[in-house]
Motif scaffolding. Structure first.
Motif, PDB file in Angstrom:
ATOM      1  N   LYS A 258       0.826  -1.213   0.000  1.00 21.77           N
ATOM      2  CA  LYS A 258       0.000   0.000   0.000  1.00 21.77           C
ATOM      3  C   LYS A 258       0.865   1.270   0.000  1.00 21.77           C
ATOM      4  CE  LYS A 258      -4.122  -2.034   2.118  1.00 21.77           C
ATOM      5  NZ  LYS A 258      -3.715  -3.413   1.884  1.00 21.77           N
ATOM      6  N   ILE A 259       1.969   1.215  -0.753  1.00 18.87           N
ATOM      7  CA  ILE A 259       2.829   2.385  -0.949  1.00 18.87           C
ATOM      8  C   ILE A 259       2.542   2.957  -2.327  1.00 18.87           C
ATOM      9  CG2 ILE A 259       5.218   3.180  -1.197  1.00 18.87           C
ATOM     10  CD1 ILE A 259       6.064   1.028   0.769  1.00 18.87           C
ATOM     11  N   LYS A 260       2.267   4.235  -2.396  1.00 15.74           N
ATOM     12  CA  LYS A 260       1.924   4.880  -3.660  1.00 15.74           C
ATOM     13  C   LYS A 260       3.182   5.243  -4.437  1.00 15.74           C
ATOM     14  CE  LYS A 260      -2.422   6.881  -1.974  1.00 15.74           C
ATOM     15  NZ  LYS A 260      -3.183   8.130  -1.734  1.00 15.74           N
ATOM     16  N   ILE A 261       3.153   5.000  -5.743  1.00 20.15           N
ATOM     17  CA  ILE A 261       4.260   5.371  -6.621  1.00 20.15           C
ATOM     18  C   ILE A 261       3.691   5.617  -8.013  1.00 20.15           C
ATOM     19  CG2 ILE A 261       4.789   2.933  -7.061  1.00 20.15           C
ATOM     20  CD1 ILE A 261       7.725   3.773  -7.494  1.00 20.15           C
ATOM     21  N   SER A 262       4.212   6.628  -8.700  1.00 22.16           N
ATOM     22  CA  SER A 262       3.682   6.975 -10.016  1.00 22.16           C
ATOM     23  C   SER A 262       4.167   5.998 -11.080  1.00 22.16           C
ATOM     24  CB  SER A 262       4.097   8.395 -10.400  1.00 22.16           C
ATOM     25  OG  SER A 262       5.484   8.443 -10.706  1.00 22.16           O
TER      26      SER A 262
END
Length: 326
Positions: A258-262
């Protein structure tokens, strides 16, 4: 104040096989091996070599295959770095005895090797209860005499066939041996496997597959020593992953956490990895420790790529890694 998620351990395995839940890529190889395993389910034995340079993910792939096929009810025999032909055979037999313990005909399998079995009390643990008393666990050791080992070597193809015939819970048996580099240069192994591998392939009603890993130089050595190896094995080359496969890998790992990355940052990491699994892990690990546990920024990615480049300088391609951090 922004919340920062604590990070205890990295999801990336440096110098270790990838966790099977994060495994991505190698779709063609996996499809081919699936067909190979399908053959043993109808009694046709198969043998394959997974060949790739250091860092190409041979061990990760073999660990993934072990996980997948153990879930599909096959008896997976996992062997690591055998140092001699005798060591290889003894490891295989001991692992068969250990992993077939829940088979209804385990004692039939055990009888095949009974002459060379030594039973001793384990010093490690005491498990079982009988009449409210603790009783020591019994350990089995396979300790063949010279003559028994000689018989095993001469008849190992038939012994594996017999073992597979007694399997009921398991649909078949897959013997996986990681890193036969050292073993493949030994004259005894080359001569023995040339005969064993050929005889195994000629058997009917034998639900046995063998998967071995080694580097390309050692494969060439095998072919030079015995050209018949080309007729024994299917060879699957493990080269660089595609950028899409690497992107999928990163997406799976960070999504699970659940880590956001583009998409752009994932693409940059994939390109910097050059499709090399060991570098993919180093970059992912460096970026992971730079982020706050919630979101990965462009700066985290740039710094992580530079950090990974420094760590892997002794391997290869530091200049190519650095160009993506500019």
């Amino acid at each position: 104040m922004s919340f920062v998620r604590s990070k205890i351990s990295s999801p990336f395995q440096l110098e270790k096989p990838v966790n099977p839940i994060n495994f991505a890529g190698r779709e063609t190889v996996l499809k081919n091996i699936s067909h190979m395993v399908g053959n043993i389910l109808i009694g046709t034995p198969s043998q394959a070599l997974l060949c790739g340079q250091r860092g190409m993910g041979k061990t990760s792939l073999i660990h993934y295959l072990r996980y997948v096929y153990s879930q599909k009810k096959l008896l997976v025999i996992d062997i690591e770095n055998p140092v001699s032909l005798s060591d290889l055979i003894i490891q295989i037999v001991e692992t068969i005895l250990k992993k077939s313990i829940n088979e209804p005909h385990h004692m039939k399998i055990r009888e095949i090797f009974q002459k060379s079995l030594v039973v001793s009390e384990s010093k490690k643990e005491i498990y079982d209860l009988k009449d409210t008393k603790l009783i020591p666990r019994k350990d089995l050791k396979f300790m063949p005499s010279y003559d028994d080992l000689k018989y095993l070597k001469e008849n190992f193809h038939l012994i594996l066939k017999e073992v597979s015939s007694w399997l009921r819970i398991s649909k078949g048996m897959i013997i996986t041996v990681d890193e036969i580099d050292y073993l493949s240069s030994e004259k005894e192994f080359i001569e023995w496997y040339g005969e064993f591998g050929f005889k195994l392939n000629q058997l009917d009603d034998t639900k046995v597959a063998i998967l071995l890993t080694l580097k390309p130089d050692y494969l060439r050595g095998l072919y030079l020593a015995n050209p018949d190896f080309k007729n024994i094995f299917r060879v699957y080359a493990l080269n660089q992953l595609s950028y899409g496969e690497v992107e999928n890998f990163y997406q799976k790992v960070f999504s699970r956490l659940k880590i956001k990355i583009s998409t752009k940052d994932i693409s940059q990491m994939a390109k910097a990895s050059k499709g090399m699994p060991f570098l993919m892990e180093e970059i992912g690990d460096a970026v992971y420790w730079n982020c706050d546990g919630i979101m990965i920024t462009e700066q985290d990615v740039n710094t992580g790529i530079i950090d990974a480049g420094k760590i892997t300088f002794s391997y290869q391609m530091p200049d190519e890694i650095a160009e993506y951090s500019k």
